[in-house]
Design a protein around this motif. Structure first.
Motif, mmCIF file in Angstrom:
data_model
loop_
_atom_site.group_PDB
_atom_site.id
_atom_site.type_symbol
_atom_site.label_atom_id
_atom_site.label_comp_id
_atom_site.label_asym_id
_atom_site.label_seq_id
_atom_site.Cartn_x
_atom_site.Cartn_y
_atom_site.Cartn_z
ATOM 1 N N PRO A 194 0.736 -1.174 -0.058
ATOM 2 C CA PRO A 194 -0.122 -0.106 0.026
ATOM 3 C C PRO A 194 0.861 1.269 -0.007
ATOM 4 N N ASN A 195 0.250 2.399 -0.449
ATOM 5 C CA ASN A 195 0.832 3.637 -0.312
ATOM 6 C C ASN A 195 0.399 3.961 1.191
ATOM 7 N N VAL A 196 0.864 5.272 1.681
ATOM 8 C CA VAL A 196 0.771 5.717 2.984
ATOM 9 C C VAL A 196 -0.679 6.058 3.094
ATOM 10 N N HIS A 197 -1.453 6.503 2.264
ATOM 11 C CA HIS A 197 -2.724 6.953 2.325
ATOM 12 C C HIS A 197 -3.831 5.592 2.303
ATOM 13 N N GLU A 198 -3.398 4.803 1.441
ATOM 14 C CA GLU A 198 -4.039 3.632 1.268
ATOM 15 C C GLU A 198 -3.897 2.598 2.799
ATOM 16 N N LEU A 199 -2.649 2.734 3.337
ATOM 17 C CA LEU A 199 -2.339 2.052 4.692
ATOM 18 C C LEU A 199 -3.173 2.876 5.813
ATOM 19 N N ALA A 200 -3.337 4.077 5.950
ATOM 20 C CA ALA A 200 -4.226 4.826 6.723
ATOM 21 C C ALA A 200 -5.489 4.337 6.704
ATOM 22 N N ALA A 201 -6.059 4.454 5.258
ATOM 23 C CA ALA A 201 -7.571 4.072 5.183
ATOM 24 C C ALA A 201 -7.851 2.592 5.523
ATOM 25 N N GLU A 202 -6.765 1.542 5.386
ATOM 26 C CA GLU A 202 -7.025 0.166 5.697
ATOM 27 C C GLU A 202 -7.038 -0.034 7.317
ATOM 28 N N ARG A 257 2.434 -3.335 10.986
ATOM 29 C CA ARG A 257 2.180 -4.387 11.659
ATOM 30 C C ARG A 257 0.902 -4.899 12.153
ATOM 31 N N GLU A 258 -0.036 -4.202 12.080
ATOM 32 C CA GLU A 258 -1.433 -4.348 11.964
ATOM 33 C C GLU A 258 -1.581 -5.417 10.954
ATOM 34 N N LEU A 259 -1.301 -4.903 9.566
ATOM 35 C CA LEU A 259 -1.649 -5.627 8.424
ATOM 36 C C LEU A 259 -0.869 -7.275 8.612
ATOM 37 N N LEU A 260 0.347 -7.247 9.015
ATOM 38 C CA LEU A 260 0.905 -8.685 9.245
ATOM 39 C C LEU A 260 0.168 -9.477 10.322
ATOM 40 N N GLY A 261 -0.707 -8.883 11.121
ATOM 41 C CA GLY A 261 -1.637 -9.481 12.203
ATOM 42 C C GLY A 261 -2.823 -10.082 11.276
ATOM 43 N N ARG A 262 -3.243 -9.368 10.304
ATOM 44 C CA ARG A 262 -4.381 -9.709 9.580
ATOM 45 C C ARG A 262 -4.189 -10.764 8.495
ATOM 46 N N GLY A 263 -2.735 -11.102 8.065
ATOM 47 C CA GLY A 263 -2.481 -12.046 7.302
ATOM 48 C C GLY A 263 -1.262 -12.016 6.172
ATOM 49 N N ALA A 264 -0.974 -10.795 6.255
ATOM 50 C CA ALA A 264 0.238 -10.369 5.476
ATOM 51 C C ALA A 264 1.478 -11.079 5.701
ATOM 52 N N GLY A 265 2.603 -11.395 4.990
ATOM 53 C CA GLY A 265 3.628 -11.747 5.478
ATOM 54 C C GLY A 265 4.676 -10.775 5.524
ATOM 55 N N ALA A 266 4.438 -9.884 4.838
ATOM 56 C CA ALA A 266 5.376 -8.437 4.984
ATOM 57 C C ALA A 266 4.575 -7.284 4.387
ATOM 58 N N VAL A 267 4.995 -6.064 4.523
ATOM 59 C CA VAL A 267 4.173 -4.810 4.250
ATOM 60 C C VAL A 267 5.529 -3.860 3.339
ATOM 61 N N LEU A 268 5.334 -3.326 2.306
ATOM 62 C CA LEU A 268 6.134 -2.507 1.806
ATOM 63 C C LEU A 268 5.175 -1.151 1.412
ATOM 64 N N ALA A 269 5.620 -0.326 2.235
ATOM 65 C CA ALA A 269 4.540 0.972 2.147
ATOM 66 C C ALA A 269 5.416 2.222 1.530
ATOM 67 N N SER A 270 4.641 2.753 0.517
ATOM 68 C CA SER A 270 5.338 4.044 -0.265
ATOM 69 C C SER A 270 4.798 5.155 0.460
#
Length: 325
Positions: A190-198, A214-227
């Protein structure tokens, strides 16, 4: 081999004017049309920089022929699943003093039957790559979904990739990302705005971004790359958190920079690089891309010395582009 899937491809029409006025006749100083869509942009960037890739997407009509011809001319391996519908056109207006104004069409509907044919095509392509032992096989699901897409589509693609042993990446936002997370993608971007929305939280500092990731990791993602736009990028997995940024980069056109960053990350990972070097590669590709007038670019190795990656991000570092949910 990196297989990109673009459910909603586009013909990108970039129009440049020396100035612009509403309610008046404006004359273009230049105009270009390119085969595009997030996954296609990733494949083009990978191919131009020597990484094996296959771009898969639905297409039909004259615009479908245009897409196939454009990709073939660039040497990009492509598989167009016949859709019976024209590919949408996205318009970018470039005016001096502005980074680019976009007008995007929604795209042709993607119903149950076409969605299943796309899924079948992905399975065939992945099985073929795995049987050929094409190194690290990655499935990258990129971009928005056209109207009428079944809710099962992205979870089924993520599940298919995991079933076959591919590394699965999801570069999408909103409902698409929300559906994909429980299926366990290895990486989301996600980008920073998408991450905030999610996550439903304001993101004002690098520490806020790391916490949301880290919240997205807890919801199933293995890793997060945020722009983070001008503030660089953050990478977070279960073992590390990294913040990378480039300095003194000339910006001509930001359209496609996010796609370029994903291509850079995947290119480095395909070569066996560690997360810090993958993040640096992502920023290198994005920094190279924004210096070009269109989405076509070649990596500028000289920019690498302007990139820094921090293994312990400064949590209180304020973002120049904070995001609200």
């Amino acid at each position: 081999m990196i297989l990109t899937v673009t459910p909603n491809p586009a013909v990108d029409w970039t129009v440049t004017t020396d100035d612009f006025a509403f309610d008046a006749v404006n004359v273009a100083s230049s105009s270009t049309r390119e085969a595009s869509g997030k996954g296609i942009n990733v494949s083009v960037a990978l191919q131009r920089n020597g990484v094996r890739t296959l771009a898969l997407f639905p297409a039909g009509g004259g615009t479908g022929v245009f897409m196939a011809e454009q990709l073939a001319a660039m040497g990009v391996a492509a598989l167009a699943v016949p859709s019976g519908a024209e590919v949408r056109t996205n318009i970018t207006l470039r005016v001096p003093g502005h980074s680019g104004t976009k007008i995007n069409e929604q795209g042709a509907p993607l119903g149950e039957e076409l969605a299943q044919r796309l899924l079948d095509a992905v399975r065939s392509a992945l099985v073929g790559a795995l049987e050929r032992h094409d190194g690290v096989v990655t499935l990258a699901l990129c971009g928005s979904l056209p109207p009428g897409t079944p809710e099962w589509f992205h979870p089924a693609l993520v599940g298919l990739g995991r079933e076959l042993g591919a590394a699965v990446v999801v570069d999408a936002s909103g409902e698409v990302l929300r559906r994909a997370l429980p299926a366990g993608p290895g990486l989301v971007k996600p980008n920073v705005h998408e991450l905030a929305a999610e996550t439903g939280r304001p993101l004002a500092t690098v520490g806020d971004v790391v916490s949301a990731a880290r919240e997205l990791l807890g919801r199933g993602a293995g890793a997060v790359l945020a722009s983070l736009g001008a503030d660089g990028m953050v990478y977070v997995d279960a073992e590390c958190a990294l913040h990378g940024k480039a300095s003194a980069v000339s910006v001509l056109n930001t359209v496609g920079a996010g796609d370029a960053s994903l291509a850079g990350f995947l290119a480095a990972r395909a070569g066996g690089a560690a997360p810090a070097e993958c993040l640096a590669s992502a920023i290198l590709y994005a920094s190279s891309a924004v210096g070009h007038a269109t989405t076509l670019f070649d990596v500028d190795p000289a920019l690498r010395e302007r990139i820094t990656v921090t293994a312990e991000p400064e949590a209180g570092l304020e973002l120049s582009e904070p995001a609200q949910p």
